[in-house]
Write a protein that holds these residues in place. Structure first.
Motif, short mmCIF file in Angstrom:
data_model
loop_
_atom_site.label_atom_id
_atom_site.label_comp_id
_atom_site.label_asym_id
_atom_site.label_seq_id
_atom_site.Cartn_x
_atom_site.Cartn_y
_atom_site.Cartn_z
N GLN A 107 0.79 -1.17 -0.02
CA GLN A 107 -0.06 -0.01 0.06
C GLN A 107 0.85 1.23 0.02
O GLN A 107 1.95 1.26 0.80
CB GLN A 107 -1.00 0.17 1.26
CG GLN A 107 -1.89 -0.93 1.32
CD GLN A 107 -1.34 -2.35 1.60
OE1 GLN A 107 -0.58 -2.40 2.58
NE2 GLN A 107 -1.89 -3.38 0.79
N LEU A 108 0.48 2.12 -0.88
CA LEU A 108 1.09 3.30 -0.72
C LEU A 108 0.40 4.70 -0.62
O LEU A 108 -0.77 4.62 -1.03
CB LEU A 108 1.78 3.60 -2.51
CG LEU A 108 2.78 2.37 -2.96
CD1 LEU A 108 3.04 2.59 -4.31
CD2 LEU A 108 4.13 2.60 -2.22
N VAL A 109 0.92 5.45 0.35
CA VAL A 109 0.08 6.68 0.61
C VAL A 109 0.78 7.75 0.37
O VAL A 109 1.91 8.05 1.21
CB VAL A 109 -0.48 6.57 2.13
CG1 VAL A 109 -1.00 7.65 2.61
CG2 VAL A 109 -1.37 5.27 2.38
N GLU A 110 0.32 8.82 -0.18
CA GLU A 110 1.15 10.00 -0.61
C GLU A 110 0.53 11.18 0.43
O GLU A 110 -0.72 11.05 0.80
CB GLU A 110 0.76 10.48 -2.21
CG GLU A 110 1.16 9.57 -2.93
CD GLU A 110 0.14 8.88 -3.60
OE1 GLU A 110 0.02 8.22 -4.85
OE2 GLU A 110 -0.82 8.61 -2.67
N TYR A 112 0.96 11.09 -7.95
CA TYR A 112 0.91 9.67 -7.55
C TYR A 112 2.36 9.01 -7.45
O TYR A 112 3.12 9.31 -8.35
CB TYR A 112 0.09 8.87 -8.54
CG TYR A 112 -1.19 9.34 -8.87
CD1 TYR A 112 -1.67 10.39 -9.92
CD2 TYR A 112 -2.20 8.84 -8.38
CE1 TYR A 112 -2.80 10.73 -10.25
CE2 TYR A 112 -3.60 9.36 -8.51
CZ TYR A 112 -3.89 10.07 -9.57
OH TYR A 112 -5.05 10.47 -9.84
N CYS A 113 2.33 8.27 -6.62
CA CYS A 113 3.42 7.56 -6.37
C CYS A 113 3.43 6.07 -6.72
O CYS A 113 1.92 5.64 -6.80
CB CYS A 113 4.24 7.56 -5.01
SG CYS A 113 3.48 6.62 -3.69
N TRP A 136 0.18 1.52 -6.73
CA TRP A 136 -0.16 2.81 -7.05
C TRP A 136 -0.72 3.36 -5.59
O TRP A 136 -1.53 2.91 -4.94
CB TRP A 136 -0.98 3.18 -8.25
CG TRP A 136 -0.18 2.89 -9.45
CD1 TRP A 136 -0.06 1.54 -10.08
CD2 TRP A 136 0.09 3.76 -10.37
NE1 TRP A 136 0.28 1.61 -11.19
CE2 TRP A 136 0.79 2.96 -11.71
CE3 TRP A 136 0.42 4.99 -10.29
CZ2 TRP A 136 1.38 3.48 -12.42
CZ3 TRP A 136 1.01 5.74 -11.34
CH2 TRP A 136 1.65 4.89 -12.37
N GLY A 137 -0.51 4.70 -5.20
CA GLY A 137 -1.14 5.28 -4.37
C GLY A 137 -2.53 6.06 -4.65
O GLY A 137 -2.61 6.04 -6.01
N GLN A 138 -3.08 6.89 -3.83
CA GLN A 138 -4.21 7.30 -4.57
C GLN A 138 -4.03 8.73 -4.79
O GLN A 138 -4.99 9.43 -5.46
CB GLN A 138 -5.19 7.54 -2.95
CG GLN A 138 -5.62 5.98 -2.73
CD GLN A 138 -6.53 5.22 -3.73
OE1 GLN A 138 -7.63 5.96 -4.31
NE2 GLN A 138 -6.21 4.24 -4.05
N CYS A 168 5.75 9.59 0.30
CA CYS A 168 4.89 8.40 0.05
C CYS A 168 5.59 7.41 0.86
O CYS A 168 6.66 6.93 0.68
CB CYS A 168 4.96 8.13 -1.43
SG CYS A 168 4.30 6.66 -2.12
N ALA A 225 5.38 3.50 2.16
CA ALA A 225 4.69 2.09 1.60
C ALA A 225 4.73 1.28 3.02
O ALA A 225 5.21 1.35 3.96
CB ALA A 225 5.98 1.45 0.89
#
Length: 118
Positions: A3-6, A94-95, A108-110, A22, A24
């Motif tokens: 999971q990726l969060v920017e 996006y990352c 991919w992040g959101q 970002c 992970a």
């Protein structure tokens, strides 16, 4: 799964700076290629920068000299330092990441929104 969060987006004046992060989770991404992409309103998503698992970076021509990608494997995090921002940098950023052996970005992040305006 990864999971990726920017984070770090916002409104900034032309010429200003922002640093996107970002993070992970789910597994370590130290052996992943990590990248940043962006999508401006009404346009297709485009590549911005990427960094290899050993720290080699590549940039789109339109950000060379202004943006810097970096990674902190201990924090499972990739950054995008953006300077000299222009209105045309306005986009959702996006990352993304993929294992070295994969040829495409699997995760991919959101996205985080960046607006450059006076």
């Amino acid at each position: 799964q990864v999971q990726l969060v920017e984070s770090g987006g916002g409104l900034v004046q032309p010429g200003g700076s922002l640093r996107l992060s970002c993070v992970a989770s789910g597994r370590t991404v130290s052996n992943y290629v990590l990248g940043w992409f962006r999508q401006a309103p009404g346009k297709e998503r485009e590549f911005v920068a990427r960094i290899s698992q050993i720290g080699i970076s590549n940039y789109a021509d339109f950000v060379k000299g202004r943006f810097t990608i970096s990674r902190d494997n201990a924090k499972n995090t990739v950054y995008l330092q953006m300077t000299s921002l222009k209105p045309e940098d306005t986009a959702v950023y996006y990352c993304a990441g993929h294992p070295l052996q994969s040829g495409t970005y699997d995760y991919w992040g959101q996205g985080t929104r960046v607006a450059v305006s006076s």
